[in-house]
Motif scaffolding. Structure first.
Motif, mmCIF file in Angstrom:
data_model
loop_
_atom_site.group_PDB
_atom_site.id
_atom_site.type_symbol
_atom_site.label_atom_id
_atom_site.label_comp_id
_atom_site.label_asym_id
_atom_site.label_seq_id
_atom_site.Cartn_x
_atom_site.Cartn_y
_atom_site.Cartn_z
ATOM 1 N N GLU A 91 12.156 16.678 -31.242
ATOM 2 C CA GLU A 91 13.007 15.492 -31.126
ATOM 3 C C GLU A 91 12.172 14.247 -30.851
ATOM 4 N N ASP A 92 11.230 14.358 -29.898
ATOM 5 C CA ASP A 92 10.384 13.214 -29.553
ATOM 6 C C ASP A 92 9.472 12.826 -30.716
ATOM 7 N N THR A 93 8.877 13.834 -31.366
ATOM 8 C CA THR A 93 7.955 13.554 -32.459
ATOM 9 C C THR A 93 8.690 12.992 -33.663
ATOM 10 N N LEU A 94 9.884 13.517 -33.936
ATOM 11 C CA LEU A 94 10.677 12.986 -35.038
ATOM 12 C C LEU A 94 10.953 11.503 -34.828
ATOM 13 N N ALA A 95 11.253 11.124 -33.604
ATOM 14 C CA ALA A 95 11.481 9.708 -33.301
ATOM 15 C C ALA A 95 10.215 8.894 -33.572
ATOM 16 N N GLU A 96 9.058 9.453 -33.213
ATOM 17 C CA GLU A 96 7.802 8.746 -33.467
ATOM 18 C C GLU A 96 7.483 8.688 -34.955
ATOM 19 N N ALA A 108 1.303 9.488 -33.947
ATOM 20 C CA ALA A 108 2.068 10.704 -33.642
ATOM 21 C C ALA A 108 1.496 11.903 -34.378
ATOM 22 N N VAL A 109 1.166 11.730 -35.649
ATOM 23 C CA VAL A 109 0.585 12.831 -36.432
ATOM 24 C C VAL A 109 -0.744 13.259 -35.822
ATOM 25 N N LEU A 110 -1.595 12.311 -35.517
ATOM 26 C CA LEU A 110 -2.916 12.638 -34.966
ATOM 27 C C LEU A 110 -2.827 13.300 -33.595
ATOM 28 N N ARG A 111 -1.851 12.910 -32.796
ATOM 29 C CA ARG A 111 -1.730 13.427 -31.437
ATOM 30 C C ARG A 111 -1.096 14.823 -31.382
ATOM 31 N N HIS A 112 -0.105 15.076 -32.227
ATOM 32 C CA HIS A 112 0.701 16.282 -32.073
ATOM 33 C C HIS A 112 0.444 17.388 -33.085
ATOM 34 N N LEU A 113 -0.078 17.064 -34.245
ATOM 35 C CA LEU A 113 -0.202 18.061 -35.298
ATOM 36 C C LEU A 113 -1.662 18.376 -35.598
ATOM 37 N N ASP A 114 -1.926 19.638 -35.858
ATOM 38 C CA ASP A 114 -3.275 20.068 -36.230
ATOM 39 C C ASP A 114 -3.469 19.796 -37.719
ATOM 40 N N GLN A 115 -4.104 18.676 -38.041
ATOM 41 C CA GLN A 115 -4.245 18.270 -39.427
ATOM 42 C C GLN A 115 -5.108 19.250 -40.232
ATOM 43 N N GLU A 116 -6.086 19.851 -39.594
ATOM 44 C CA GLU A 116 -6.981 20.760 -40.312
ATOM 45 C C GLU A 116 -6.214 21.942 -40.917
ATOM 46 N N SER A 117 -5.293 22.543 -40.160
ATOM 47 C CA SER A 117 -4.543 23.684 -40.699
ATOM 48 C C SER A 117 -3.645 23.244 -41.853
ATOM 49 N N PHE A 118 -3.049 22.066 -41.752
ATOM 50 C CA PHE A 118 -2.193 21.573 -42.825
ATOM 51 C C PHE A 118 -3.006 21.238 -44.070
ATOM 52 N N GLU A 119 -4.148 20.564 -43.885
ATOM 53 C CA GLU A 119 -4.986 20.201 -45.032
ATOM 54 C C GLU A 119 -5.523 21.435 -45.751
ATOM 55 N N ASP A 143 0.451 25.761 -30.147
ATOM 56 C CA ASP A 143 -0.653 26.344 -29.391
ATOM 57 C C ASP A 143 -0.401 26.044 -27.913
ATOM 58 N N LEU A 144 -0.434 27.081 -27.060
ATOM 59 C CA LEU A 144 -0.045 26.912 -25.658
ATOM 60 C C LEU A 144 -1.164 26.450 -24.737
ATOM 61 N N THR A 145 -2.324 26.156 -25.288
ATOM 62 C CA THR A 145 -3.367 25.607 -24.433
ATOM 63 C C THR A 145 -2.927 24.216 -23.976
ATOM 64 N N PRO A 146 -3.481 23.725 -22.880
ATOM 65 C CA PRO A 146 -3.006 22.431 -22.352
ATOM 66 C C PRO A 146 -3.059 21.286 -23.363
ATOM 67 N N THR A 147 -4.039 21.277 -24.254
ATOM 68 C CA THR A 147 -4.122 20.209 -25.256
ATOM 69 C C THR A 147 -3.659 20.702 -26.618
ATOM 70 N N GLY A 148 -2.888 21.795 -26.629
ATOM 71 C CA GLY A 148 -2.491 22.443 -27.874
ATOM 72 C C GLY A 148 -1.666 21.562 -28.788
ATOM 73 N N ARG A 149 -1.913 21.728 -30.060
ATOM 74 C CA ARG A 149 -1.165 21.007 -31.078
ATOM 75 C C ARG A 149 -0.338 21.998 -31.875
ATOM 76 N N TRP A 150 0.588 21.488 -32.642
ATOM 77 C CA TRP A 150 1.372 22.309 -33.537
ATOM 78 C C TRP A 150 0.515 22.608 -34.758
ATOM 79 N N LYS A 151 0.453 23.888 -35.136
ATOM 80 C CA LYS A 151 -0.383 24.328 -36.250
ATOM 81 C C LYS A 151 0.486 24.936 -37.338
#
Length: 154
Positions: A91-96, A108-119, A143-151
């Protein structure tokens, strides 16, 4: 007395671990109503333990006279909690991502999403001629690590 008790019980077929040490038994104690950090703090205080390893889902504690203790979240709770945090994240990311400001969308893309896996997935789909790629079937995990991104999960 210890030798007496030992002889009354059958030993398992393998009595040593991969390091040649005597295998030990473990037990599980389930409880609810406190957070993982609160449970870890209680065990540390009660046993005078030191943290030896830590993840978002569990903490290993070392007690000099007793060995290692592991305090971990129940996986059902973790899945439920992750689903709730995932929904909030989406919800928050969609707003961003739909913001009028392009710089905010890019951040928002750079902060929340793992671009490498998508690319990587995108390139493989293009090179293999996969017409049923991210346009129809896209799955992400957080990813559940503290700095984890969506992959992206291919």
């Amino acid at each position: 007395m210890a030798n007496e008790n030992r002889s009354r019980y059958r030993l398992p077929p393998v009595t040593e671990n991969e390091n040649g040490e005597i295998r030990r038994v473990g037990f599980e104690l389930e409880f609810s109503g406190i957070t993982l950090p609160e449970a870890v703090a209680a065990v540390k205080q009660a046993l005078d333990a030191e943290t030896s390893a830590e993840t978002a889902a569990d903490t290993s504690l070392q007690v000099e006279s007793l060995g290692e203790f592991k305090v971990e979240l129940d996986w059902a709770f973790l899945k439920r909690n992750n689903a709730e945090s995932g929904r909030r994240f989406l919800e928050d990311t969609l707003a961003e991502l739909t913001a009028d400001d392009p710089a905010r969308r890019r951040a928002a893309v750079l902060r929340h999403l793992d671009q490498e896996s998508f690319e990587l997935y995108s390139v493989v789909c293009m090179l293999s001629g996969n017409w049923d790629s991210y346009f129809n079937n896209t799955f992400f995990y957080h990813d559940l690590t503290p700095t984890g991104r969506w992959k992206l999960v291919p």
